[in-house]
Write a protein that holds these residues in place. Sequence first.
Motif, PDB file in Angstrom:
ATOM      1  N   LEU A  62      -5.508  -1.022  -5.942  1.00 55.93           N
ATOM      2  CA  LEU A  62      -5.437  -2.141  -6.693  1.00 55.93           C
ATOM      3  C   LEU A  62      -4.170  -2.334  -7.172  1.00 55.93           C
ATOM      4  CD1 LEU A  62      -8.637  -1.394  -8.547  1.00 55.93           C
ATOM      5  CD2 LEU A  62      -8.504  -2.778  -6.849  1.00 55.93           C
ATOM      6  N   THR A  63      -3.084  -1.917  -6.545  1.00 57.33           N
ATOM      7  CA  THR A  63      -1.663  -2.144  -7.049  1.00 57.33           C
ATOM      8  C   THR A  63      -1.386  -3.446  -6.525  1.00 57.33           C
ATOM      9  OG1 THR A  63      -0.788  -1.151  -4.810  1.00 57.33           O
ATOM     10  CG2 THR A  63      -1.189   0.570  -6.592  1.00 57.33           C
ATOM     11  N   ASN A  64      -0.116  -3.816  -7.218  1.00 57.91           N
ATOM     12  CA  ASN A  64       0.360  -5.083  -6.992  1.00 57.91           C
ATOM     13  C   ASN A  64       1.952  -4.957  -7.061  1.00 57.91           C
ATOM     14  OD1 ASN A  64       0.345  -7.912  -6.240  1.00 57.91           O
ATOM     15  ND2 ASN A  64      -0.087  -8.389  -8.673  1.00 57.91           N
ATOM     16  N   SER A  65       2.400  -6.027  -6.069  1.00 57.30           N
ATOM     17  CA  SER A  65       3.891  -6.126  -6.044  1.00 57.30           C
ATOM     18  C   SER A  65       4.627  -6.473  -7.302  1.00 57.30           C
ATOM     19  CB  SER A  65       4.051  -7.254  -4.984  1.00 57.30           C
ATOM     20  OG  SER A  65       5.576  -7.294  -5.107  1.00 57.30           O
ATOM     21  N   PRO A  66       5.638  -5.757  -7.632  1.00 59.12           N
ATOM     22  CA  PRO A  66       6.429  -6.292  -8.866  1.00 59.12           C
ATOM     23  C   PRO A  66       7.117  -7.532  -8.650  1.00 59.12           C
ATOM     24  CG  PRO A  66       7.714  -4.587  -7.566  1.00 59.12           C
ATOM     25  CD  PRO A  66       6.331  -4.817  -6.934  1.00 59.12           C
ATOM     26  N   THR A  67       7.150  -8.305  -7.560  1.00 60.55           N
ATOM     27  CA  THR A  67       7.600  -9.731  -7.521  1.00 60.55           C
ATOM     28  C   THR A  67       6.854 -10.440  -6.638  1.00 60.55           C
ATOM     29  OG1 THR A  67       8.927  -9.190  -5.447  1.00 60.55           O
ATOM     30  CG2 THR A  67      10.160  -8.617  -7.424  1.00 60.55           C
ATOM     31  N   PHE A  68       6.741 -11.858  -6.833  1.00 58.37           N
ATOM     32  CA  PHE A  68       6.052 -12.693  -6.012  1.00 58.37           C
ATOM     33  C   PHE A  68       6.949 -13.515  -4.991  1.00 58.37           C
ATOM     34  CE2 PHE A  68       4.152 -11.890 -10.135  1.00 58.37           C
ATOM     35  CZ  PHE A  68       2.745 -11.893  -9.433  1.00 58.37           C
ATOM     36  N   ASP A  69       7.924 -13.035  -4.634  1.00 59.18           N
ATOM     37  CA  ASP A  69       8.985 -13.696  -3.692  1.00 59.18           C
ATOM     38  C   ASP A  69       8.727 -12.869  -2.346  1.00 59.18           C
ATOM     39  OD1 ASP A  69      10.173 -11.157  -3.971  1.00 59.18           O
ATOM     40  OD2 ASP A  69      12.017 -11.913  -5.199  1.00 59.18           O
ATOM     41  N   GLU A  70       9.696 -13.291  -1.578  1.00 51.96           N
ATOM     42  CA  GLU A  70       9.900 -12.805  -0.050  1.00 51.96           C
ATOM     43  C   GLU A  70       9.679 -11.233  -0.255  1.00 51.96           C
ATOM     44  OE1 GLU A  70       9.469 -14.391   2.624  1.00 51.96           O
ATOM     45  OE2 GLU A  70       9.803 -16.362   1.940  1.00 51.96           O
ATOM     46  N   ALA A  71      10.158 -10.457  -1.026  1.00 53.39           N
ATOM     47  CA  ALA A  71      10.259  -9.084  -1.254  1.00 53.39           C
ATOM     48  C   ALA A  71       8.857  -8.583  -1.463  1.00 53.39           C
ATOM     49  CB  ALA A  71      11.176  -8.574  -2.516  1.00 53.39           C
ATOM     50  N   SER A  72       7.788  -9.398  -1.779  1.00 50.16           N
ATOM     51  CA  SER A  72       6.550  -8.858  -1.742  1.00 50.16           C
ATOM     52  C   SER A  72       5.990  -8.313  -0.355  1.00 50.16           C
ATOM     53  CB  SER A  72       5.591  -9.822  -2.645  1.00 50.16           C
ATOM     54  OG  SER A  72       5.454 -11.140  -1.759  1.00 50.16           O
ATOM     55  N   ALA A  73       6.514  -8.905   0.528  1.00 45.07           N
ATOM     56  CA  ALA A  73       6.007  -8.382   1.981  1.00 45.07           C
ATOM     57  C   ALA A  73       6.199  -7.003   2.213  1.00 45.07           C
ATOM     58  CB  ALA A  73       6.403  -9.271   3.030  1.00 45.07           C
ATOM     59  N   ASP A  74       7.425  -6.887   1.736  1.00 45.59           N
ATOM     60  CA  ASP A  74       7.956  -5.057   2.114  1.00 45.59           C
ATOM     61  C   ASP A  74       6.892  -4.317   1.343  1.00 45.59           C
ATOM     62  OD1 ASP A  74      10.054  -5.899   3.983  1.00 45.59           O
ATOM     63  OD2 ASP A  74      11.404  -6.376   2.547  1.00 45.59           O
ATOM     64  N   PHE A  75       6.753  -4.850   0.030  1.00 49.67           N
ATOM     65  CA  PHE A  75       5.885  -3.873  -0.768  1.00 49.67           C
ATOM     66  C   PHE A  75       4.636  -3.609  -0.346  1.00 49.67           C
ATOM     67  CE2 PHE A  75       2.784  -3.278  -4.038  1.00 49.67           C
ATOM     68  CZ  PHE A  75       3.224  -2.106  -4.913  1.00 49.67           C
ATOM     69  N   PHE A  76       3.961  -4.679   0.118  1.00 53.02           N
ATOM     70  CA  PHE A  76       2.686  -4.389   0.694  1.00 53.02           C
ATOM     71  C   PHE A  76       2.588  -3.782   1.901  1.00 53.02           C
ATOM     72  CE2 PHE A  76       1.466  -8.110  -2.384  1.00 53.02           C
ATOM     73  CZ  PHE A  76       0.803  -7.500  -3.087  1.00 53.02           C
TER      74      PHE A  76
END
Length: 258
Positions: free
Chosen positions: A71-85
């Motif tokens: 249930l974690t979420n990316s700290p950003t909503f931009d292109e960097a979110s793909a690397d997080f997930f």
Amino acid sequence: MNARPPDQDRGVREMKIAVLGGTGLIGSQVVKILQAEGHEAVPLSPSNGVDLLTGEGLDAGLKGADVVLNLTNSPTFDEASADFFRSTMENLLAAAQRAGVGHAVILSIVGVDRVPDLAYYRAKVLQEEILKAGPVPYSIVRATQFFEFADAILSWTADGDTVRLPGTPVQPMASADVAKAVAEVAVGAPLRGIRNVAGPEVFMLDEWGRVALAAKGDKRIVVLDPAAGMFAAVPGDVLIAPEGAVLATTTYRDWLTR
């Protein structure tokens, strides 16, 4: 090979359920629900030594777990979110396989695969795809926007006494109802698919904004602007619950009075 098939005696025996993001808005409520049902629900986060992004502490955190919830979420909503997930899902599935976890669950968004113009939605689709292709039986819960996010949505396009919002149809729901849906899926057999959940009412986003402001006595004016904010990129009614979705019963106005 998975050591504990999660579809045996489910709902009868106590289960150990590891909850990544277990201290957040949804995760903390899920943990309480599962613990009240008699399960060993363990919140995992950097605060207790588990970092999903680096993989630190995952093996110890998942030891003996029947189910893992991400249930974690990316700290950003931009292109960097793909690397997080990508990183977090790869770390999670590798650790879950080593621990013999029999069921992995993530929380996603209704209509997420129908909004290719939003980087964050593309990243969530990537998260789903990694889970589907992974070695652990899985379930995906897709929810609509949370009531609790109304203030944030309003802040994105606020300018003085005016808030600009598009007329995008939305079907928001209470985070408590999201948590109930996630907990129910967690203790069931893996769906190997998607369960959609949504609120009982459909609003145009600008209409929802007016109701939210009025409830707080906020005198700002909502102006309909088809090009305003993130949800301007959402086509048609893709954020509305599809056929077969589970609808919660808590209305927005009922939630406001609680």
